[in-house]
Motif scaffolding. Sequence first.
Motif, short mmCIF file in Angstrom:
data_model
loop_
_atom_site.label_atom_id
_atom_site.label_comp_id
_atom_site.label_asym_id
_atom_site.label_seq_id
_atom_site.Cartn_x
_atom_site.Cartn_y
_atom_site.Cartn_z
N ASP A 50 38.59 50.64 40.43
CA ASP A 50 37.77 51.46 41.33
C ASP A 50 36.65 50.66 41.99
O ASP A 50 36.21 50.97 43.09
CB ASP A 50 37.12 52.63 40.57
CG ASP A 50 38.13 53.70 40.18
OD1 ASP A 50 39.28 53.64 40.68
OD2 ASP A 50 37.77 54.57 39.38
N GLU A 51 36.16 49.63 41.31
CA GLU A 51 35.06 48.84 41.85
C GLU A 51 35.49 48.00 43.05
O GLU A 51 34.67 47.52 43.81
CB GLU A 51 34.47 47.94 40.76
CG GLU A 51 33.84 48.74 39.62
CD GLU A 51 33.34 47.86 38.51
OE1 GLU A 51 32.12 47.69 38.41
OE2 GLU A 51 34.19 47.36 37.73
N TRP A 52 36.79 47.81 43.21
CA TRP A 52 37.33 47.03 44.31
C TRP A 52 37.93 47.90 45.41
O TRP A 52 38.29 47.41 46.48
CB TRP A 52 38.43 46.08 43.80
CG TRP A 52 37.93 45.09 42.82
CD1 TRP A 52 37.99 45.17 41.46
CD2 TRP A 52 37.30 43.84 43.10
NE1 TRP A 52 37.43 44.06 40.89
CE2 TRP A 52 36.99 43.22 41.88
CE3 TRP A 52 36.95 43.18 44.28
CZ2 TRP A 52 36.37 41.99 41.79
CZ3 TRP A 52 36.34 41.95 44.19
CH2 TRP A 52 36.05 41.36 42.96
N ALA A 53 38.05 49.20 45.16
CA ALA A 53 38.79 50.10 46.05
C ALA A 53 38.25 50.10 47.48
O ALA A 53 39.02 50.05 48.44
CB ALA A 53 38.79 51.52 45.49
N ASP A 54 36.95 50.16 47.66
CA ASP A 54 36.37 50.26 49.00
C ASP A 54 35.95 48.91 49.59
O ASP A 54 35.70 48.83 50.78
CB ASP A 54 35.15 51.18 48.98
CG ASP A 54 35.52 52.61 48.63
OD1 ASP A 54 36.66 53.02 48.97
OD2 ASP A 54 34.69 53.30 48.00
N ASP A 55 35.87 47.90 48.74
CA ASP A 55 35.38 46.60 49.21
C ASP A 55 36.10 45.48 48.47
O ASP A 55 35.82 45.23 47.30
CB ASP A 55 33.87 46.49 48.99
CG ASP A 55 33.28 45.19 49.49
OD1 ASP A 55 34.03 44.35 50.06
OD2 ASP A 55 32.08 44.99 49.30
N ALA A 97 33.71 42.99 46.71
CA ALA A 97 32.62 43.66 46.00
C ALA A 97 31.88 42.73 45.04
O ALA A 97 30.70 42.93 44.75
CB ALA A 97 33.16 44.86 45.23
#
Length: 83
Positions: free
Chosen positions: A30-35, A38
């Motif tokens: 999830d920590e990589w999902a948008d960026d 990140a």
Amino acid sequence: MSWDRADRDKALWWHIRQAQTCPSCGTHPDEWADDPWAFEAAPTHCRGCEVRAQADEDFEKHRKEYRRGTSIQLRRPPPAEEA
């Protein structure tokens, strides 16, 4: 367990999230999902890892002196005896 349902649900989701977290880098998908950028990799130093790496090197040199299943762990030394 005498936990209420909400607390049990939170504990279950925490367990699931921990299981999905990478054991190597410690991030969750999830920590990589948008960026996709990140995080950045940066060298860091840990004295514990340094001590363990030295013990691992010494262990490898003397591996035949140890039984199978022996590993290196960090632990606190016993208290020094008072004179």
